[in-house]
Design an enzyme around this catalytic site. Sequence first.
Site, mmCIF file in Angstrom:
data_model
loop_
_atom_site.group_PDB
_atom_site.id
_atom_site.type_symbol
_atom_site.label_atom_id
_atom_site.label_comp_id
_atom_site.label_asym_id
_atom_site.label_seq_id
_atom_site.Cartn_x
_atom_site.Cartn_y
_atom_site.Cartn_z
ATOM 1 N N ALA A 69 0.847 -1.181 0.000
ATOM 2 C CA ALA A 69 0.000 0.000 0.000
ATOM 3 C C ALA A 69 0.892 1.244 0.000
ATOM 4 O O ALA A 69 2.068 1.184 0.373
ATOM 5 C CB ALA A 69 -0.914 -0.003 1.218
ATOM 6 N N GLY A 113 0.193 -4.981 0.952
ATOM 7 C CA GLY A 113 -1.070 -4.922 0.239
ATOM 8 C C GLY A 113 -1.021 -5.607 -1.106
ATOM 9 O O GLY A 113 -2.045 -6.104 -1.596
ATOM 10 N N GLU A 116 -1.593 -9.182 -0.374
ATOM 11 C CA GLU A 116 -3.000 -9.328 0.018
ATOM 12 C C GLU A 116 -3.922 -9.229 -1.190
ATOM 13 O O GLU A 116 -4.903 -9.976 -1.299
ATOM 14 C CB GLU A 116 -3.348 -8.264 1.060
ATOM 15 C CG GLU A 116 -2.654 -8.520 2.398
ATOM 16 C CD GLU A 116 -2.722 -7.336 3.340
ATOM 17 O OE1 GLU A 116 -3.085 -7.542 4.501
ATOM 18 O OE2 GLU A 116 -2.407 -6.199 2.907
ATOM 19 N N GLU A 136 4.598 -5.547 7.060
ATOM 20 C CA GLU A 136 4.010 -4.422 7.799
ATOM 21 C C GLU A 136 4.598 -4.252 9.192
ATOM 22 O O GLU A 136 4.651 -3.137 9.717
ATOM 23 C CB GLU A 136 2.488 -4.614 7.901
ATOM 24 C CG GLU A 136 1.731 -4.414 6.603
ATOM 25 C CD GLU A 136 1.618 -5.688 5.770
ATOM 26 O OE1 GLU A 136 0.832 -5.686 4.806
ATOM 27 O OE2 GLU A 136 2.314 -6.679 6.089
#
Length: 262
Positions: A69, A113, A116, A136
């Site tokens: 992200a 992300g 994911e 993360e």
Amino acid sequence: MSELNNFENLQVETHGKVGLIRLHRPQAMNALCSPLMDELTQVLDVWESDRAIAAVVLTGNEKVFAAGADIKEMSDKSFVDVHVDNFITAGWERITTFRKPVIAAVSGYALGGGCELAMMCDFILAADNAQFGQPEIKLGIIPGAGGTQRLTRLVGKSKAMEMCLTGRNMGAEEAERAGLVSRVVPVDQLQEEALKTAQTIASYSMPSVMLAKASVDAALNTTLTEGVAVERRMFHSLFATNDQKEGMAAFVEKRKPDFTDS
């Protein structure tokens, strides 16, 4: 298709009955930002009801699928910001409700992300240079788009726990052994193989494909008894389709079936 040609963060193509979505933020290693995810939602919304599209491939470039992200977008947000605005939940998970098959074609980095997002797809084809990870913890946070949940279901508690607690990356071969990816192919053949696989799926009866996808998904969310009951009803329902009659007749007559998605 005209409404799908003017995106800033995606490149969108069609190859027969297959839609191809390429994440395209090269200046940011395809980092996932809200505008990109909004564009992805727009494409999926259009293709959901477009009977000319039967399967989708989601990919990046040879060096990166998505490196995570967008940290610059997130860094100044407060708890109130992310909680009240429902960050991630609002607009980032459309792919999980898309009813047609989506293949993630991953080469290079699929981190945070990006990993994911790949796991939200129905299965992953990995290039031999692919790297998966949930780093993360290095930023003082944890995965927030399903990383602790989908990764655990795919590779088991021990490996998922190690990756989430250490931030270690997993290479393509390890990812295949662990069950995260379905197959590994040479990086220069990834897009071709992903499109070929999607075109195979798209050549079958769309109602059958959609129900097969829904039935497999049910296995992750129900008991065995409940899942088999779901499968059985879906199986029975396909005997109401023309494609079931055509598929079985073609088998008996030793010819290729002519499915009409009806």
